[in-house]
Design a protein around this motif. Structure first.
Motif, short mmCIF file in Angstrom:
data_model
loop_
_atom_site.label_atom_id
_atom_site.label_comp_id
_atom_site.label_asym_id
_atom_site.label_seq_id
_atom_site.Cartn_x
_atom_site.Cartn_y
_atom_site.Cartn_z
N GLN A 37 0.66 -1.05 -0.07
CA GLN A 37 -0.11 0.09 -0.08
C GLN A 37 0.89 1.31 -0.04
OE1 GLN A 37 -2.42 -1.03 3.45
NE2 GLN A 37 -4.15 -1.01 2.30
N THR A 38 1.98 1.26 0.94
CA THR A 38 2.83 2.41 0.86
C THR A 38 3.26 2.79 -0.45
OG1 THR A 38 3.13 2.02 3.30
CG2 THR A 38 4.77 3.63 2.12
N VAL A 39 4.02 1.56 -1.25
CA VAL A 39 4.80 1.72 -2.27
C VAL A 39 3.74 2.45 -3.49
CG1 VAL A 39 5.84 0.69 -4.14
CG2 VAL A 39 6.54 0.06 -1.54
N THR A 40 2.57 1.56 -3.41
CA THR A 40 1.64 2.17 -4.44
C THR A 40 0.78 3.45 -4.19
OG1 THR A 40 -0.06 0.74 -3.48
CG2 THR A 40 1.03 -0.13 -5.31
N TYR A 41 0.73 4.07 -3.02
CA TYR A 41 0.14 5.22 -2.69
C TYR A 41 1.35 6.45 -2.79
CZ TYR A 41 -3.58 2.58 -0.44
OH TYR A 41 -4.56 1.84 0.11
N LEU A 42 2.38 6.15 -2.76
CA LEU A 42 3.53 7.41 -2.57
C LEU A 42 3.50 8.13 -3.98
CD1 LEU A 42 5.78 8.43 -1.35
CD2 LEU A 42 7.38 6.74 -2.42
N PRO A 43 3.27 7.44 -5.24
CA PRO A 43 3.47 8.34 -6.35
C PRO A 43 2.26 9.40 -6.48
CG PRO A 43 3.91 5.99 -6.98
CD PRO A 43 3.24 6.07 -5.50
N HIS A 44 1.06 9.10 -5.79
CA HIS A 44 0.01 10.11 -5.96
C HIS A 44 0.53 11.13 -5.06
CE1 HIS A 44 -4.27 11.49 -5.66
NE2 HIS A 44 -3.72 11.56 -4.49
N PHE A 45 1.34 11.51 -4.05
CA PHE A 45 1.66 12.49 -3.62
C PHE A 45 2.84 13.29 -4.05
CE2 PHE A 45 -0.37 9.54 -0.40
CZ PHE A 45 -1.43 10.50 0.22
N LEU A 46 3.23 12.82 -5.30
CA LEU A 46 4.52 13.58 -5.99
C LEU A 46 3.85 14.36 -6.99
CD1 LEU A 46 6.88 10.71 -6.75
CD2 LEU A 46 7.22 12.27 -4.84
N SER A 47 4.33 15.49 -7.06
CA SER A 47 3.69 16.41 -8.13
C SER A 47 3.92 15.89 -9.65
CB SER A 47 4.02 17.87 -7.97
OG SER A 47 5.54 17.82 -8.16
N TRP A 48 3.10 16.28 -10.64
CA TRP A 48 3.33 15.78 -11.93
C TRP A 48 4.73 16.38 -12.44
CZ3 TRP A 48 2.26 11.80 -14.64
CH2 TRP A 48 0.99 11.38 -14.57
N VAL A 49 5.13 17.67 -11.87
CA VAL A 49 6.44 18.08 -12.35
C VAL A 49 7.46 17.04 -12.07
CG1 VAL A 49 8.17 20.12 -12.09
CG2 VAL A 49 5.71 20.40 -12.17
N ILE A 50 7.31 16.55 -10.87
CA ILE A 50 8.54 15.63 -10.51
C ILE A 50 8.21 14.11 -11.34
CG2 ILE A 50 9.58 14.08 -8.73
CD1 ILE A 50 8.84 16.53 -6.76
N PHE A 51 6.98 13.57 -11.07
CA PHE A 51 6.61 12.52 -11.55
C PHE A 51 6.76 12.35 -13.07
CE2 PHE A 51 3.80 8.73 -12.52
CZ PHE A 51 4.30 7.77 -11.91
N GLY A 52 6.18 13.43 -13.65
CA GLY A 52 6.29 13.43 -15.20
C GLY A 52 7.69 13.67 -15.69
N GLY A 53 8.30 14.43 -15.15
CA GLY A 53 9.78 14.64 -15.41
C GLY A 53 10.74 13.36 -15.24
N LEU A 54 10.33 12.75 -14.23
CA LEU A 54 11.07 11.30 -14.36
C LEU A 54 10.79 10.49 -15.39
CD1 LEU A 54 12.37 9.07 -12.36
CD2 LEU A 54 10.39 8.28 -11.33
N PHE A 55 9.36 10.32 -15.73
CA PHE A 55 9.04 9.49 -17.01
C PHE A 55 9.53 9.90 -18.34
CE2 PHE A 55 6.40 7.09 -14.25
CZ PHE A 55 6.57 5.98 -15.10
N ILE A 56 9.88 11.53 -18.25
CA ILE A 56 10.28 12.05 -19.45
C ILE A 56 11.96 11.52 -19.69
CG2 ILE A 56 11.26 14.01 -20.43
CD1 ILE A 56 8.94 15.50 -19.34
#
Length: 312
Positions: A121-140
């Motif tokens: 649960q912790t591992v799968t919940y964590l991305p929700h609390f990251l902003s798209w600037v960080i999460f999207g930048g990671l996937f870019i």
């Protein structure tokens, strides 16, 4: 003798007995009125010849324009492609995300080891609390031509040359749907887990006595038990077909994938804030709101007719 139960609603009595609760409520009511209802007067600029920069007349004193802003929106060459992109990303995203999230919640609910369940649960919940600037930048970075994804595909000889995931328009819908699912699958499962917690446990015990395994109990007890929650979420998904996650699309969007990444929200941003065409942007936003309301009412009526469950 027990006190007689008060029947009906009496404003004076309720105000005296619930004064503290109403005082706590008024700041929220004031904020809603200030930030949600007061700006609605600005919708008038979609119907008027209001020029905030060049004009000298105000919103209320400007002349009516006979729906010219709406006509201009429909005649814009980007209008129908952006509607197609908006509906395509949202519809395919819902068809992919809802079943996968339900399956994930069902599997998560079957985990009996509490520490391992908490870890998942912790591992799968964590991305929700990251902003798209960080999460999207990671996937870019990951999806770059020199990123880890292309590196692994080349190493396993699955491709001959790097794939331009964010430069080739045909991949954008898949990238948007996939990244959205990875970010919110854990958070989305919370509602289903809460619904599963409310299912009568005696039904599982009776099914187990009758010889039903875990899979049959999930199919015949858990899924029917969470059906009201599922239908409400489907209604919300249908009514939100014209709403994209603006931050996600904006972060992943570039000039190369614009043919499939231009959606209504990004078009409103570019038209209103970058090109200062506030009236056209307001007209688009108003159209989107009207169609969203129609979708909400239609989805709710269809849900009540088919499943006897609805939002209202």
């Amino acid at each position: 003798m027990a006190p007689r139960k008060q029947k009906g609603f009496r404003l004076g009595y309720d105000f005296r007995t619930q004064f503290e609760l109403k005082v706590m409520l008024w700041p929220a009511v004031l904020l809603i009125f200030l930030f949600d209802f007061t700006p609605l007067f600005g919708l008038l600029i979609a119907f008027k010849n209001y020029e905030p920069i060049m004009g000298v007349q105000g919103i209320f004193t400007s002349g009516w324009n006979d729906f010219q802003h709406f006509i201009r929106v429909f005649q814009n060459f980007q209008f129908w492609p952006m509607v197609r992109n908006t509906l395509g990303i949202n519809l395919l995203g819902a068809l992919v995300a809802i079943p996968i999230t339900i399956v994930f919640a069902l599997l998560l609910n079957e985990i009996k080891h509490p520490k391992f369940k908490s870890l998942v649960q912790t591992v799968t919940y964590l991305p929700h609390f990251l902003s798209w600037v960080i999460f999207g930048g990671l996937f870019i970075t990951l999806l770059n031509s020199t990123g880890i994804v292309n590196f692994l595909l080349l190493e396993f000889h699955l491709i001959d040359k790097p794939i331009q995931f964010l430069a080739d328009p045909k991949y954008f819908w898949g990238v948007a749907i996939g990244t959205g699912l990875l970010k919110d699958i854990g958070w989305g499962a919370i509602l289903y887990l809460a619904a599963m917690a409310g299912v009568d446990q005696s039904l599982y015990e009776a099914a187990a006595i009758d010889g039903a395994g875990r899979f049959k109990r999930m199919i015949n007890i858990t899924i029917p038990g969470i059906m009201p929650t599922l239908m409400v979420l489907i209604i919300f998904a249908v009514s939100g077909m014209l709403n994209n996650n603006f931050t996600q699309i904006y972060v992943l969007q570039n000039s190369l994938n614009l043919p499939t990444s231009q959606v209504i929200d990004t078009f409103v941003y570019q038209t209103g804030l970058l090109q200062f065409q506030f009236a056209s942007a307001t007209a688009i936003g108003l159209l989107k709101t009207v169609f969203a309301l129609m979708l909400l009412i239609g989805a709710n009526a269809l849900s009540k007719k088919i499943t006897k469950t609805g939002l209202f």
